[in-house]
Structures are given as C-alpha cells and as structure tokens.
Design an enzyme around this catalytic site. Structure first.
Site, PDB file in Angstrom:
ATOM      1  N   GLU A  55      -5.344 -21.384 -55.019  1.00 54.49           N
ATOM      2  CA  GLU A  55      -6.792 -21.338 -54.777  1.00 54.49           C
ATOM      3  C   GLU A  55      -7.591 -22.441 -55.484  1.00 54.49           C
ATOM      4  O   GLU A  55      -8.631 -22.172 -56.062  1.00 54.49           O
ATOM      5  CB  GLU A  55      -7.347 -19.980 -55.224  1.00 54.49           C
ATOM      6  CG  GLU A  55      -6.776 -18.835 -54.434  1.00 54.49           C
ATOM      7  CD  GLU A  55      -7.195 -17.491 -55.006  1.00 54.49           C
ATOM      8  OE1 GLU A  55      -7.473 -16.601 -54.201  1.00 54.49           O
ATOM      9  OE2 GLU A  55      -7.254 -17.322 -56.233  1.00 54.49           O
TER      10      GLU A  55
HETATM   11  C1  NGO Z   1      -4.802 -13.882 -55.603  1.00 55.03           C
HETATM   12  C2  NGO Z   1      -5.440 -14.834 -56.568  1.00 55.03           C
HETATM   13  C3  NGO Z   1      -5.713 -14.185 -57.918  1.00 55.03           C
HETATM   14  C4  NGO Z   1      -6.346 -12.821 -57.740  1.00 55.03           C
HETATM   15  C5  NGO Z   1      -5.465 -11.955 -56.852  1.00 55.03           C
HETATM   16  C6  NGO Z   1      -6.069 -10.594 -56.629  1.00 55.03           C
HETATM   17  C7  NGO Z   1      -3.266 -15.317 -56.345  1.00 55.03           C
HETATM   18  C8  NGO Z   1      -1.964 -15.970 -56.469  1.00 55.03           C
HETATM   19  N1  NGO Z   1      -4.424 -15.854 -56.682  1.00 55.03           N
HETATM   20  O1  NGO Z   1      -3.405 -14.065 -55.890  1.00 55.03           O
HETATM   21  O2  NGO Z   1      -6.537 -15.015 -58.674  1.00 55.03           O
HETATM   22  O3  NGO Z   1      -6.482 -12.199 -58.981  1.00 55.03           O
HETATM   23  O4  NGO Z   1      -5.243 -12.567 -55.606  1.00 55.03           O
HETATM   24  O5  NGO Z   1      -5.309  -9.786 -55.799  1.00 55.03           O
END
Ligand code: NGO
Length: 526
Positions: A334
């Site tokens: 992300e």
């Molecule tokens: C995503 C995000 C995290 C969040 C999570 C919540 C990943 C790999 N990046 O998973 O920052 O906490 O969802 O479910």
C-alpha cells in the site's frame, strides 16, 4: 513418501467419516457427533500424515519419567525439559527428566539417519512400556512432543492409547503475524501467543514492528524512532516499544519452541511514525504529526534522498543483527503515496540492503509488481474479489521461482470479523467464519501458481481494532488452528466435516489454557 502420505491422509479422513456414520443414532448435535467420542488418534490437530491406534496403551502417571538419550546432547535435553514443563502443567505430575533410554517412560530419541522424517517430522510409538518419540532433529522431537500433549488427558493423568503416528509437515513455513504497531502489546503477550501457536506446530512468528501509528523496536542509531515514534497508538493511547533486550528475549523464547521470528520494517509506505520522529526523512524537511487514526496509504519515505538509504541501511542492519533466522520482511504494501517508478527504485535498493546484511527478503505481494530480487519471498494477501492484475503478477513471480507465503485476506486474516455479531475486527475482505478460513487448499489456491512455489501459509492479526488480549484471542482462536492444519497436514486430510469435530475436541484444551476463543456456531463444541 508423498504418495504414501497422501494415502495415509485419506485413510485418516475415511476413519473419521466411518466414525461419523456410526454416531448417527447418538444424541449428537446437529453439527455432528459429540467430539469427546472421537478416539485420541482421530482427534489430533493438525491431522498427522498417518496415525493408527493399535495394541496396549501406556499408563501416564506418577511413575512417568522423560528419558533423553545419553549423549544426545544439550538441545534434546532442553526439548525434554520443556515437554516436562508443559506436561506437568496439565497433569500435576513430577515428570523428572533423566538420561538414558533404558526403562519405561517417555523417550526422546534422535535418529539422524531417519531421512524420511525430514527437518521437522517425527514418529511417536506408544506401547505398554511407554511412548517413544523419534526424530532426525530436536525440532522434530519438539513437534512430536506437542502431539503427545494431545494424547494425554487435558487435566490429570490416564492412559495414552497404544498406537503409532508418523508425521511430517506439508509446508516448511507455517506462520502467524502480529501487528504490534497499531496497538502496542508487551513481549509477555507475544510469548503467550507463541506458546499457544507452537502447540499446533506453527513454526514462524512474523512481527509487524512499524507502521504509521507506532515504531515498536529500539534502534540505537535512530533513537527517536522508538522513543518518540513509539509513544502513541490508534485511538491515542500511550503506545510503547520493545527494547533490544526484550526483543532478544522473545526471539530466544520462540527459538526454544522452534518458532522463528521474522521482523518486519514496513517501507516505503506505512512510515508516518518514522517521519514524525525525524524531519530529515521527509522530502520537505518537516516532521509529520504523530497519527492515531486507521487510514492507510498516505505516508512515504523520501525516495529521492540519500539520507533515506542511510536510514534503511542502519535500521535494517540493526534488525538483521537481532535476527538469527534468514528472513527479513520489508513490507512494501500500500505505498499509494509513492509513485510506481519510485516504488520500484526504492524496493530495489531496500532489497539490496537486506542482501548485504545476509538475509532473504520477504515482502507483501505488491513487490511482485515492482522488481523482486532473486530469491525474494512474496507474501500474497489478496482475496477472491481482488484485482486480477495483482494476482497475475504474483503468479508470474511464482513461476519465475519466487517462493510464496499465502495469507489470502478473505481466509487467513484474523482481523476480519467472523460474522455480523463479532465486535472487534474489520470487514473489507468480507466476513470470515471458521469454515471459510479453513476451507481452501494452499496448494492450488492461486490458480496458475505451482504448488512447488508455495513455501507455506500465514495468518496475520492486524490490530487497528484490537487493543487487549481478550479480543486478540477471540479473533485468533479458533481460526489460527485451521491455518496451522492447512500448513501442516497432507492435502488428503483436509476436510471440513472431520476438521470441525477435531476442532471441537480442542475446546476443553483451549478452556484449560484460558484462551478466550470464539465459540463459533459452525463447530460442534461439547
Ligand atoms: C492490509 C494492510 C494493513 C492493514 C490490514 C487490515 C496489508 C498487507 N496491509 O494488509 O495495513 O492493517 O490490511 O486488515
């Protein structure tokens, strides 16, 4: 070996199916027959590669001693001591650990020639004179000891039924992750989790140590990261961080249970806590405010600045120095605030730093759309309805030889709510009831990715909505047991109908350990 294991797995499933039929006349619950009625070797979780009840059992009681072979070394002795400690806890017996194999009791036997047992496999044989655990490695003896714990009564003493288990894992990597960044948790809580996981043969603990809301590990060369960047968390609580001593202690504690700790420093996004601690990590030279919300994707290290790479090198150097295991996780998820080209350039350099410090990269699957370095491990966290392009990139990486860790969010994410009644948790990947979290096969989950590329599975617990132990355990248990089985048991043994009965049979054990698990309605708890 593989064929043999598959056949044995099928036998086991067949066995469970037969018992089910036999129980129809019983006062069974709608979900199946009473789990207490399952014979001990049919109850094991994760299901072993093969298990057969036969012959007389062993009376586990006041006279039981644990024998580690004379000359088998200090490590086997330690495995024996730990097993004694665990069995004392449930039985109240003295269970002295003694040298030498001659005589009745629980025997731990290292047989380096037992190639078929692999790095973690074991054989457990129970007769009237005792229980003999044989393995090629101390790790195998430890895993076998955890099986033995499920064959003795939950409390007190009694017979271990006669029989043989021959067992080895399907996948080398069987992990759980905890996010101590969104909410801080002390090392003690993580150790408790390690104990809970190790009994189900999980062998890796991934710790998500840094995120926008907090930096949780002391770094000597950048002390404000933990001191300032760690002093906060989601919702505005005080946060906290682990000292290096505490971290080393956790690593050692886990290692004694044959659990490898994989540290994660998330980059180049999810970095607000670092950017709040040091102005120089921001392209505009201005320190960010600390952040206590739950948004993602807004932060980025300054990719064009050389100072950023000094930071990456020094931080990862200190983390590598704390890490006996081979993996170092660098996040990579992300990074929406980092342009795609910058992302790929940054990840190239970060991966090179990891290699220079002698470790192997693990990263979230977004790295597959950058340029994963040779050998980099890709952790897939997509879901059934996720973007096809992302999946395609992961499949291509797998075909190019990158090992995969599978954490599909709509199955393996422990922070997804079970259903509409679950209080903590998120729903972005949908509800994940126990059946859904268990009912997939890591070997063929990602269409097109060969099973040989699958290193294993991991169940992440993100803590945006979790700030205390009770909720942590509620979300992890019982789903994490299903992930443990998916990682360990042969494909032929994976079967929801049999699994839910075996899971129900674990209820009294979870109760005895005071684990706050979700009494899922799809499981016939006794
Ligand atoms: C995503 C995000 C995290 C969040 C999570 C919540 C990943 C790999 N990046 O998973 O920052 O906490 O969802 O479910």
């Amino acid at each position: 070996m593989r064929v043999l294991r598959r056949t044995l797995g099928t036998l086991l499933v067949l066995g469970a199916a037969v018992s089910c039929t036999a129980a129809h006349g019983d006062d069974a619950k709608p979900g199946g027959r009473r789990p207490a009625a399952l014979a001990p070797y049919d109850r094991l979780l994760p299901a072993p590669a093969s298990a057969r009840a036969e012959g007389a059992g062993y009376a586990f009681g006041a006279g039981t001693v644990i024998r580690t072979g004379a000359g088998s070394g200090e490590e086997v002795r330690q495995v024996g001591e730990l097993l004694a400690e665990q069995l004392r806890g449930s039985s109240g017996l003295p269970l002295p650990v003694v040298d030498g194999q001659e005589g009745d009791g629980i025997r731990l036997l290292l047989d380096e020639g037992a190639q078929e047992l692999g790095a973690e496999g074991y054989r457990l044989r129970t007769t009237a004179s005792g229980v003999t655990l044989t393995a090629r490695t101390p790790a195998g003896l430890f895993r076998g000891g955890q099986t033995l714990r499920q064959l003795v009564p939950v409390r007190g003493t009694g017979d271990v039924p006669g029989g043989t288990v021959t067992d080895a894992p399907r996948f080398a990597y069987r992990g759980a992750m905890v996010d101590v960044a969104r909410h801080f948790f002390p090392v003690e809580q993580v150790k408790r989790y390690v104990d809970q996981l190790a009994q189900y043969k999980i062998n890796t603990l991934h710790v998500h140590l840094t995120d926008d809301q907090g930096w949780r590990i002391a770094i000597d060369s950048w002390p404000r990261l933990a001191e300032y960047g760690g002093a906060g968390e989601v919702g505005g609580g005080p946060g906290g961080h682990w000292t290096k001593e505490e971290y080393r202690d956790l690593v050692e504690y886990a290692a004694r249970r044959y659990v490898d700790v994989v540290p994660e420093i998330d980059m180049p996004g999810h970095t607000n806590a670092a950017q709040a601690s040091y102005a120089e990590l921001n392209c505009d030279g201005k320190a960010r405010e600390r952040y206590t919300g739950v948004k993602v994707g807004f932060s980025s290290l300054c990719v064009g600045s050389e100072r950023t790479y000094e930071f990456v090198d020094q931080v990862l150097g200190e983390i590598a120095e704390l890490t006996p295991g081979k993996y170092l996780h660098i996040g990579g998820d992300e990074a929406h605030a980092t342009p795609a080209d910058d992302y790929a350039d940054f990840m190239d350099r970060a991966q090179a730093v990891v290699a220079r410090h002698g470790k192997t990269v693990v990263a979230w699957h977004q790295l597959a759309q950058g340029r994963p370095a040779p050998g980099a491990v890709i952790q897939y966290w997509g879901h059934d309805r996720g973007p096809a392009a992302e999946k395609a990139a992961v499949v291509a990486a797998a075909k190019a030889g990158h090992p995969l860790i599978l954490s599909p969010a709509d199955r393996a994410y422990l922070d997804m709510k079970y259903d509409t009644t679950t209080k903590p948790g998120l729903t972005w990947a949908g509800y994940v009831p126990v059946e859904r979290s268990y009912s997939w096969d890591p070997g063929n989950h990602l269409a097109g990715a060969p099973e040989s590329a699958v290193l294993g599975v991991e169940a992440p617990l993100w803590t945006e909505t979790i700030s205390e132990r009770g909720d942590w355990e509620l979300m992890a248990f019982p789903r994490v047991l299903g992930l443990a089985e998916l990682g360990w048991s042969p494909a032929g043994a994976l079967d929801w109908t049999s699994y839910r009965e075996r899971l129900a049979a674990q209820g009294p054990r979870l109760d005895a350990q005071e684990i706050n698990y979700h009494r899922a309605p799809d499981v016939p708890w006794s």
